[in-house]
Design an enzyme around this catalytic site. Structure first.
Site, PDB file in Angstrom:
ATOM      1  N   GLY A  13      -4.558  -3.381  -5.536  1.00  0.00           N
ATOM      2  CA  GLY A  13      -3.916  -4.304  -4.595  1.00  0.00           C
ATOM      3  C   GLY A  13      -4.923  -5.123  -3.826  1.00  0.00           C
ATOM      4  CB  ALA A  14      -8.499  -5.803  -4.524  1.00  0.00           C
ATOM      5  CB  SER A 128       4.703   3.541   4.355  1.00  0.00           C
ATOM      6  OG  SER A 128       5.602   2.985   5.312  1.00  0.00           O
ATOM      7  CE1 TYR A 141       6.608   0.573   0.372  1.00  0.00           C
ATOM      8  CE2 TYR A 141       7.455   1.209   2.519  1.00  0.00           C
ATOM      9  CZ  TYR A 141       6.420   0.754   1.734  1.00  0.00           C
ATOM     10  OH  TYR A 141       5.190   0.491   2.309  1.00  0.00           O
ATOM     11  CB  ALA A 144       7.938   5.687  -3.693  1.00  0.00           C
ATOM     12  CE  LYS A 145       3.870   2.940   0.017  1.00  0.00           C
ATOM     13  NZ  LYS A 145       2.498   2.745  -0.507  1.00  0.00           N
TER      14      LYS A 145
END
Length: 251
Positions: A13-14, A128, A141, A144-145
């Protein structure tokens, strides 16, 4: 001498809003940063173009990381869906779990053997607050986190004494392009605080530099994380009003 001089750090994700800033911070601290993304990562020293949304793409990247032998792997790449679960397409649901959870697990598996052989290394998983305080309308989301947080804790225990460490960082909401117009509307009506990406990148870089284990960014969210673990029913009640406001966005 800078704290991270000579360290090779690979970051997924850079090219994103936080990722590009984090690349800058780590390069400034003396690291050689390998940026990983679907797009070029100009703030990194070098880059790898990769598709984290498919098994083949992740497996190919894992092989490249095995050959590279980075000192650190930062699993930052992620996607977010906001809305009722029943409205989320099967394709988006599947891809969200793959990028947010499966990719970090597979890439960690790829680099751990080399780190263990060298008896040093660090896996940094960017989760998160939603993984510790699961929110309605962020079901896939949040879950998954939550899985990524559990993965980080379990892997840390498995690697105890090996010289390989695991860091888990949980930001709260961040003002980046990841947020849809509906998310921004939710933030407005619920008075949700959105951190600047520069602040979050600074905090992640600091956690890496100091070798911190678990970091929750933001108050009162850091307090709510603890309360949700101890008294989830109380947090259910505290979030109920905001959940109703969120539901109204879709009516």
């Amino acid at each position: 001498m800078k704290q991270l001089d000579g360290q090779c750090i690979a970051i997924t994700g850079a090219a994103g809003g936080i990722g590009s800033l984090l690349c800058q911070r780590l390069v400034e601290r003396g690291a050689h940063v390998v940026g990983i993304d679907r797009l070029p990562s100009p703030e990194a020293n070098s880059e790898m173009i990769a598709d984290l949304g498919s098994f083949e793409g992740i497996a190919d990247l894992g092989a490249k990381l095995d050959d590279l032998g980075p000192d650190m792997l930062v699993n930052l790449a992620g996607i977010q869906y906001f809305g009722p679960l029943q409205d989320q397409s099967p394709e988006n649901l599947w891809t969200g779990y793959v990028i947010n959870l499966i990719a970090p697990a597979m890439l960690s598996r790829a680099v751990v053997p080399g780190m263990r052989a060298r008896r040093q290394g660090r896996i940094v998983n960017i989760g998160s607050v939603f993984g510790s305080i699961p929110f309605a309308h962020f079901v896939s989301y949040s879950s998954a986190k939550a899985g990524l947080k559990g993965f980080s804790q379990a892997l840390r225990r498995e690697l105890a004494g090996s010289g390989v460490e695991v860091t888990h960082v949980a930001p709260r909401a961040v003002r980046t392009p990841l947020n849809s117009e509906r998310v921004l509307a939710l933030a407005e009506i619920t008075k949700m605080h959105l951190d600047a990406p520069e602040y979050v990148a600074d905090r992640i870089a600091s956690a890496i530099e100091k070798g911190e284990r678990d970091v929750v960014i933001g108050f009162p969210e850091s307090l709510f994380v603890r309360l949700n673990a101890l008294m989830p029913t109380m947090i259910d009640k505290a979030l109920a009003a905001n959940d109703r406001k969120a539901a109204a966005i879709f009516n």
